[in-house]
Design an enzyme around this catalytic site. Structure first.
Site, PDB file in Angstrom:
ATOM      1  N   GLY A   1       0.885  -0.931  -0.033  1.00  0.00           N
ATOM      2  CA  GLY A   1      -0.007  -0.064   0.688  1.00  0.00           C
ATOM      3  C   GLY A   1       0.726   0.926  -0.381  1.00  0.00           C
ATOM      4  N   SER A   2       0.578   2.247   0.760  1.00  0.00           N
ATOM      5  CA  SER A   2       0.910   3.743   0.148  1.00  0.00           C
ATOM      6  C   SER A   2       2.161   3.634   1.219  1.00  0.00           C
ATOM      7  CB  SER A   2       0.237   4.458   1.223  1.00  0.00           C
ATOM      8  OG  SER A   2      -0.936   4.597   0.487  1.00  0.00           O
ATOM      9  N   THR A   3       2.648   2.260   2.028  1.00  0.00           N
ATOM     10  CA  THR A   3       4.057   2.810   3.164  1.00  0.00           C
ATOM     11  C   THR A   3       5.043   2.504   1.790  1.00  0.00           C
ATOM     12  OG1 THR A   3       4.455   0.623   2.964  1.00  0.00           O
ATOM     13  CG2 THR A   3       2.974   1.948   5.004  1.00  0.00           C
ATOM     14  N   PHE A   4       4.531   1.864   0.387  1.00  0.00           N
ATOM     15  CA  PHE A   4       5.458   1.962  -0.935  1.00  0.00           C
ATOM     16  C   PHE A   4       6.369   3.952  -0.975  1.00  0.00           C
ATOM     17  CE2 PHE A   4       6.881   1.675  -4.823  1.00  0.00           C
ATOM     18  CZ  PHE A   4       7.461   0.563  -5.007  1.00  0.00           C
ATOM     19  N   LYS A   5       4.914   4.343  -1.146  1.00  0.00           N
ATOM     20  CA  LYS A   5       5.066   5.928  -1.904  1.00  0.00           C
ATOM     21  C   LYS A   5       6.353   6.824  -1.655  1.00  0.00           C
ATOM     22  CE  LYS A   5       0.479   6.842  -1.718  1.00  0.00           C
ATOM     23  NZ  LYS A   5      -1.167   7.144  -1.244  1.00  0.00           N
TER      24      LYS A   5
END
Length: 660
Positions: A405-409
């Site tokens: 999820g957005s922890t990849f951003k």
């Protein structure tokens, strides 16, 4: 005259042929030795003298050699000798040949020198030289009736400790539970109740009670129970079981003091199976050994187990005679392991997650030292090691990968800044909740992302999917994939555990613009393990170096996995932006604010939808670290989190607060 000369020539030729056909003792000797080296014991027997054959049958001879050598795992047998040209071949003589024997065995090398004596035997059809044989031809000290035996000395299994010397897998006190058959009053009820408490079937209990050695007044062991297993011990000792059971203290066995909190990390040991024994053939294992079944017990099986000792000896048939030691290999106890794991961190992370299904990794982001690895729900490793039942699953989730999820951003942001695609203060105009690309796909913002003008800080603080989707498409698939490799994607994690490789796409290639856009905000086909995700944040702390995770305390810390992944400037800038994710009132991780601490982090809610589904399971993520000490970073994922990352933030916050 010519006739007479022809007769003499014929006589000479007949004499020469007759001499050449005469059997030679060295031919029998060399044939015997060659057959010995090849393990052709039947052929050896055929070369024995008739007198030798009267003392032992061919079957007995073959079995004697076969059994003796198999017991000691003999290999590389070599027989050496020298033949003398002056050897007496007179039929009345008994030629003697010297030979030397060397062999490798499970207990070490054996060598000896001996003599072989041959005798001439006349037969009805042919004459021959035959080998005089005695039991000493196997080993010098061997006599009729003696046997070769091998004793195994089991090594003490090494123990596992945390970084402060606290036991994680050690020999600890247990109680032995069993039955004394002669005093049982209600046999069926007792067996039924013990079966329920110990997790053993009644059939298994009956098997133990029906062993040939069992007598009415003898204690029959059923199972070991750790002295910390209060539930089982209370059920056994509270006094309402029928008479006939007995509990013996003073025993020790492999136990796991952290129990479920470190179950998947430590794993457990158990009795070796037939399949495992076959896989380890030739490594000194026996059918009664115990081996690592999972976790560190399996990963470091060879180190922890040590090396068994072996004594190879001849057992004398005569009662008064002492056994003869042939060779001995001393036992080497297993190595103790000290980990970088911190017991208190491991327990804290587990307690925050024990009622959920998920995985977490805690590391020191300055050094790469792994402080905790957790998978929930868990099981009781001590119970399984002792052969008892455990209700929890053994599936290890920290070895598996999930959509981050957005922890990849922050990874997308790092690559964007390094390639010049992202100018941190440059604003992107975004209208509405949904962006429809020319390629036909749509990207929806999270509800908190409401700005029309969005820069990098805004996009991270409010976790704006549209911003990162558009930036990664602008960057291009080739540039992104090339740079992403520096973060360890599609590589084996340099770590003792076999952890699945993290990926950007299923076929290692992002094949469409829509998939590329989804990759930018950690959806699509991106998958990462909790540990790898934690490691990808280390460049923000180190100033650009992606650290290698370390697990053993004697490993060098701060080792680079990939260097210069990002610049010092990019690392500092993103750290400040990730602090804002927590400190800004609009930040998705604002609930993680702790008075007196400066925390940076990123939330993520990965929605797992199948084709045609409008909604799917949501996994909540939060990765965060204490930026003042830079000594603890936690990467945590909770499966099927109703409120997504909002369920995870307070858990990670609690861990960082307790270990500030």
């Amino acid at each position: 005259m010519k006739s007479w000369k022809g007769f003499l020539l014929s006589l000479v030729l007949v004499t020469l042929v007759a001499c050449s056909e005469q059997p030679k003792p060295e031919d029998t000797f060399t044939s015997y030795m060659d057959a010995w080296e090849k393990g052709e014991y039947g052929e050896m027997y055929e070369l024995l003298s008739e007198g030798a054959k009267e003392g032992i049958t061919k079957e007995e001879f073959t079995e004697l050699y076969t059994n003796s050598y198999e017991k000691m795992s003999m290999e590389n047998l070599e027989v050496t000798y020298g033949l003398s040209e002056e050897q007496n071949q007179d039929k009345e003589s008994s030629p003697v040949f010297d030979f030397d024997v060397t062999m490798e065995t499970i207990g070490g090398k054996i060598d000896f020198s001996h003599k072989a004596e041959l005798i001439y035997e006349e037969g009805e059809e042919t004459d021959r030289w035959a080998m005089k044989w005695a039991y000493s031809m196997i080993f010098l000290e061997m006599e009729e009736g003696d046997t070769v035996q091998v004793d195994t000395v089991s090594p003490e299994r090494g123990e596992i400790y945390d970084v402060n010397g606290e036991g994680l897998a050690v020999k600890g006190p247990v109680l032995e539970v069993g039955i004394v058959p002669g005093v049982m009053e209600n046999e069926e009820e007792l067996k039924k109740r013990l079966s329920e408490i110990l997790g053993l079937s009644v059939e298994k209990i009956d098997q133990k009670l029906n062993q040939s050695w069992v007598k009415d007044d003898l204690f029959v062991p059923l199972a070991m129970v750790a002295d910390t297993d209060k539930k089982r011990l209370d059920a056994i000792l509270k006094g309402d079981l029928p008479r006939g059971y007995k509990v013996i203290s003073g025993k020790k066995a492999r136990v796991y003091p952290l129990g479920e909190a470190a179950a998947h990390l430590t794993g457990y040991v158990g009795n070796i199976t037939a399949e495992e024994l076959e896989e380890r053939k030739g490594k000194g294992y026996s059918s009664i050994d115990r081996i690592g079944k999972s976790g560190l017990e399996l990963v470091y099986e060879e180190k922890l187990r040590g090396t068994p000792g072996f004594k190879v000896y001849i057992t004398k048939d005569r009662e008064e005679a002492e056994d003869i030691l042939l060779t001995e290999k001393p036992v080497q106890n297993g190595e103790d392991l000290t980990l970088t794991i911190a017991k208190n961190v491991q327990e804290t992370v587990y307690k925050e997650m024990e009622d959920d299904s998920g995985t977490a990794a805690a590391i020191n982001p300055s050094t790469g030292e792994v402080k905790a690895l957790v998978s929930t729900p868990a099981y009781d490793p001590t119970a399984l090691s002792l052969g008892l039942s455990s209700e929890g699953p053994t599936l290890n989730k920290f070895t598996r990968t999930y959509s981050p999820g957005s922890t990849f951003k922050p990874i997308t942001a790092s690559i964007g800044i390094e390639t010049g695609t992202i100018q941190p203060d440059e604003e992107m105009t975004i209208n509405g909740e949904t962006y429809k690309a020319k390629a036909g796909y749509k990207v929806t913002r999270v509800p908190s992302a409401v700005d029309t003008q969005v820069n990098l800080r805004d996009a991270l603080v409010r976790s704006d999917n549209i911003y990162f989707a558009r930036k990664i498409v602008e960057m291009g698939v080739d540039t992104f994939q090339e740079q992403a490799r520096q973060f360890g994607f599609n590589e084996d994690l340099p770590f003792p555990y076999s952890i699945q490789k993290s990926q950007l796409a299923n076929e290692n290639s992002i094949g469409s613009e829509s998939l590329l856009a989804a990759t930018g905000y950690g959806q699509g086909e991106v998958e990462m393990s909790s540990l790898h995700l934690a490691m990808t944040y280390t460049p923000f702390v180190t100033g650009g170096t992606l650290l290698k995770p370390t697990l053993l305390a004697d490993e060098g810390t701060g080792q680079a996995w990939h260097e210069n992944v990002i610049s010092q400037e990019t690392a500092s800038l993103l750290t400040e932006r990730l602090k804002a994710v927590v400190e800004d009132a609009e930040g998705t991780a604002h609930d993680a604010v702790i008075e007196g601490l400066k925390i940076a982090g990123k939330t993520g809610s990965a929605e797992l939808k199948r084709a045609g589904e409008e909604d799917g399971q949501v996994n909540g993520w939060f990765v965060a670290w204490n930026t003042e000490s830079n000594n603890l970073l936690v990467s945590m994922m909770i499966e099927d989190a109703e409120d997504g990352s909002h369920e995870v933030v307070p858990k990670v916050k609690s861990v960082l607060d307790q270990h500030r």
